[in-house]
Design a protein around this motif. Structure first.
Motif, PDB file in Angstrom:
ATOM      1  N   ASN A 119       8.453  -2.811  42.268  1.00 48.97           N
ATOM      2  CA  ASN A 119       8.175  -4.209  41.950  1.00 48.97           C
ATOM      3  C   ASN A 119       8.775  -4.562  40.746  1.00 48.97           C
ATOM      4  O   ASN A 119       8.250  -5.538  40.076  1.00 48.97           O
ATOM      5  CB  ASN A 119       6.695  -4.511  42.162  1.00 48.97           C
ATOM      6  N   ASN A 120       9.743  -3.888  40.304  1.00 52.73           N
ATOM      7  CA  ASN A 120      10.521  -4.255  38.965  1.00 52.73           C
ATOM      8  C   ASN A 120       9.745  -4.130  37.784  1.00 52.73           C
ATOM      9  O   ASN A 120       9.728  -4.773  36.665  1.00 52.73           O
ATOM     10  CB  ASN A 120      11.058  -5.650  38.893  1.00 52.73           C
ATOM     11  N   LYS A 121       8.665  -3.234  37.918  1.00 54.72           N
ATOM     12  CA  LYS A 121       7.786  -2.964  36.565  1.00 54.72           C
ATOM     13  C   LYS A 121       7.933  -1.744  35.709  1.00 54.72           C
ATOM     14  O   LYS A 121       7.513  -1.757  34.755  1.00 54.72           O
ATOM     15  CB  LYS A 121       6.201  -3.012  37.296  1.00 54.72           C
ATOM     16  N   TYR A 131      13.509   1.309  41.199  1.00 51.41           N
ATOM     17  CA  TYR A 131      13.182   0.252  40.410  1.00 51.41           C
ATOM     18  C   TYR A 131      12.547  -1.100  41.291  1.00 51.41           C
ATOM     19  O   TYR A 131      11.381  -1.619  40.988  1.00 51.41           O
ATOM     20  CB  TYR A 131      14.148  -0.353  39.368  1.00 51.41           C
ATOM     21  N   LYS A 132      13.294  -1.282  42.562  1.00 48.71           N
ATOM     22  CA  LYS A 132      12.925  -2.340  43.396  1.00 48.71           C
ATOM     23  C   LYS A 132      11.439  -1.757  43.993  1.00 48.71           C
ATOM     24  O   LYS A 132      10.548  -2.753  44.006  1.00 48.71           O
ATOM     25  CB  LYS A 132      14.046  -2.518  44.627  1.00 48.71           C
ATOM     26  N   GLN A 169      14.172   0.863  34.320  1.00 47.51           N
ATOM     27  CA  GLN A 169      14.599  -0.444  33.834  1.00 47.51           C
ATOM     28  C   GLN A 169      15.506  -0.110  32.613  1.00 47.51           C
ATOM     29  O   GLN A 169      16.604  -0.587  32.546  1.00 47.51           O
ATOM     30  CB  GLN A 169      13.377  -1.248  33.299  1.00 47.51           C
TER      31      GLN A 169
END
Length: 201
Positions: free
Chosen positions: A173-175, A169-170, A180
Motif C-alpha cells: 500500500n505504498n508504505k 511496493y504496491k 521506495q
C-alpha cells in the motif's frame, strides 16, 4: 339486441414496466471511457531556467504525416526504436552535471552519443496528421526502453527487477520505505526524460 363490448387492455402498469426496463439497461450497460495517457506535467515556472543542452544529448524521434519514423534523420522501423533508445540512454560517453561518470552504464561510450542517462533526452515530434496509434506505440516502446535498463540495474543492485519492486511496493500500500528508496535510486540513475512536441508545418 345486445352489443358485444371489446375487451380492454389495462395499460396502467405499462409505464411501470417501461421504467423498470429503463433502470435495468442503465445499470447493466457499461460505457467505454478513454482514460488517456498517464503523464505528469511539470508546474509552470515564473522564470524558466536557461538550459544548455548539448546536441548529442538529444535523440530526435520524428513521426511524419504518413506515420513514418525518422531518428536523427534516418528512416527506421518501429521495432528498431527500442534498441536505438537503449543504446542512446546507456551510452555513458561523458559526465553528469556533477562531473561524475556513469559507472553503471554498459554503452559504447561514443563521443557522438549521450554523455549520461541523466542528460539523455528523447524528443518526440509529431505531425498534426500522425495517427494516435502510431504516437502511442512509439511512446510505449520508449517507455519499455527505460524499463529494460531499470530492470537490468535493479537486478544488479538488488537481485530483483524494477517491475518486481513496483509490484511489492504496491502490495505494501505504498508504505514500505526500503522498497521506495530502491525505486527512487533506480529512477535517479535512469530518469525518464521524454519530451514531445508537434512539428510545425
Amino acid at each position: 339486441m345486445s352489443r358485444k363490448e371489446s375487451p380492454e387492455i389495462n395499460a396502467g402498469s405499462m409505464a411501470d414496466i417501461a421504467f423498470l426496463l429503463l433502470i435495468f439497461f442503465l445499470v447493466t450497460t457499461t460505457m467505454n471511457v478513454d482514460s488517456g495517457i498517464a503523464s505528469k506535467i511539470p508546474q509552470k515556472q515564473e522564470i524558466p531556467p536557461i538550459i544548455d543542452i548539448n546536441e548529442r544529448n538529444i535523440l530526435e524521434v520524428n513521426i511524419n504525416k504518413n506515420n513514418a519514423l525518422f531518428v536523427d534523420g534516418k528512416t527506421i522501423a518501429l521495432k528498431e526504436l527500442k534498441q536505438i533508445a537503449i543504446d542512446f540512454i546507456d551510452n555513458g560517453g561523458g559526465l553528469d552535471i556533477n562531473k561524475n561518470k556513469c559507472n553503471w552504464c554498459n554503452g559504447l561510450q561514443l563521443k557522438t552519443s549521450s554523455d549520461h542517462p541523466t542528460k539523455a533526452i528523447i524528443s518526440i515530434k509529431t505531425d498534426r496528421l500522425t495517427t494516435y496509434e502510431t504516437y502511442i506505440a512509439t511512446l510505449d516502446i520508449l517507455n519499455t526502453s527505460y524499463t529494460h535498463l531499470r530492470n537490468k540495474l535493479s537486478v544488479k543492485l538488488f537481485n530483483k527487477n524494477y517491475e518486481r519492486l513496483l509490484e511489492e511496493y504496491k502490495k505494501s500500500n505504498n508504505k514500505d520505505k526500503k522498497i521506495q528508496e530502491k525505486i527512487k535510486l533506480i529512477r535517479e540513475k535512469y530518469p525518464l526524460l521524454i519530451s514531445d512536441a508537434e512539428i510545425n508545418n
